[in-house]
Design a protein around this motif. Structure first.
Motif, PDB file in Angstrom:
ATOM      1  N   SER A  20       0.848  -1.197   0.000  1.00  0.00           N
ATOM      2  CA  SER A  20       0.000   0.000   0.000  1.00  0.00           C
ATOM      3  C   SER A  20       0.879   1.240   0.000  1.00  0.00           C
ATOM      4  O   SER A  20       1.951   1.245   0.609  1.00  0.00           O
ATOM      5  N   CYS A  21       0.395   2.260  -0.666  1.00  0.00           N
ATOM      6  CA  CYS A  21       1.074   3.558  -0.674  1.00  0.00           C
ATOM      7  C   CYS A  21       0.033   4.614  -0.321  1.00  0.00           C
ATOM      8  O   CYS A  21      -0.847   4.917  -1.134  1.00  0.00           O
ATOM      9  N   ALA A  22       0.132   5.141   0.884  1.00  0.00           N
ATOM     10  CA  ALA A  22      -0.773   6.198   1.326  1.00  0.00           C
ATOM     11  C   ALA A  22      -0.175   7.540   0.931  1.00  0.00           C
ATOM     12  O   ALA A  22       0.955   7.853   1.309  1.00  0.00           O
ATOM     13  N   ALA A  23      -0.934   8.308   0.168  1.00  0.00           N
ATOM     14  CA  ALA A  23      -0.408   9.530  -0.422  1.00  0.00           C
ATOM     15  C   ALA A  23      -1.123  10.756   0.124  1.00  0.00           C
ATOM     16  O   ALA A  23      -2.333  10.712   0.389  1.00  0.00           O
ATOM     17  N   SER A  24      -0.389  11.836   0.269  1.00  0.00           N
ATOM     18  CA  SER A  24      -0.979  13.097   0.699  1.00  0.00           C
ATOM     19  C   SER A  24      -0.089  14.242   0.261  1.00  0.00           C
ATOM     20  O   SER A  24       1.068  14.042  -0.127  1.00  0.00           O
ATOM     21  N   SER A  70      -3.744  -0.932  -8.308  1.00  0.00           N
ATOM     22  CA  SER A  70      -5.083  -0.347  -8.195  1.00  0.00           C
ATOM     23  C   SER A  70      -5.004   0.872  -7.281  1.00  0.00           C
ATOM     24  O   SER A  70      -4.002   1.070  -6.593  1.00  0.00           O
ATOM     25  N   SER A  71      -6.072   1.649  -7.311  1.00  0.00           N
ATOM     26  CA  SER A  71      -6.082   2.829  -6.449  1.00  0.00           C
ATOM     27  C   SER A  71      -7.450   3.010  -5.822  1.00  0.00           C
ATOM     28  O   SER A  71      -8.469   2.605  -6.400  1.00  0.00           O
ATOM     29  N   ASP A  72      -7.450   3.584  -4.660  1.00  0.00           N
ATOM     30  CA  ASP A  72      -8.677   3.986  -3.974  1.00  0.00           C
ATOM     31  C   ASP A  72      -8.576   5.498  -3.807  1.00  0.00           C
ATOM     32  O   ASP A  72      -7.906   5.973  -2.882  1.00  0.00           O
TER      33      ASP A  72
END
Length: 129
Positions: A20-24, A70-72
């Motif tokens: 997972s890659c949490a982006a901000s 994939s992306s959320d």
């Protein structure tokens, strides 16, 4: 920009992991988001990305059919589902954002041009034989 990878670990050959890659810190749709990896003694390479080609996604030939990106968008998170893992998949996997290149052929080596601040710190994937 903040990119935080998770999900790495030790797995046996043939096993699966989901990164997972949490982006901000940026507008999700303004960049392509990709996964890159660097194995010991080897050059970093682009593995997969989303919003980076006319077909939306890209996969390195050696992972096609085994990895799925994939992306959320609601969670600003990108995932890399890795199945049928092989020892040669062992590497540190990094998440990065970049501007879509003019050709998918450039994705494998686009890491050269990605600014330092557009990378996560990486997560280690080890596949035992």
């Amino acid at each position: 920009v903040r990119l935080v990878e998770s999900g790495g670990g030790l797995v046996q050959t043939g096993g699966s992991l989901t990164l997972s890659c949490a982006a901000s810190g940026f507008t999700f749709g303004d960049y392509a988001i990709g996964w890159f990896r660097q194995a010991p003694g080897k050059e970093r390479e682009g593995v997969s990305c989303i919003s980076c080609t006319d077909d939306n996604t890209y996969y390195l030939d050696s992972v096609k059919g085994r990895f799925t990106i994939s992306s959320d968008n609601a969670k600003n998170t990108v995932y890399l589902q890795m199945n049928s893992l092989k020892p040669e998949d062992t590497a540190v996997y990094y998440c990065a954002i970049f501007h879509r290149p003019p050709s998918p052929d450039l994705i494998r080596t686009i890491w050269y041009s990605i600014p330092a601040g557009h990378w996560g710190k990486g997560t280690l994937v080890t596949v035992s034989s």
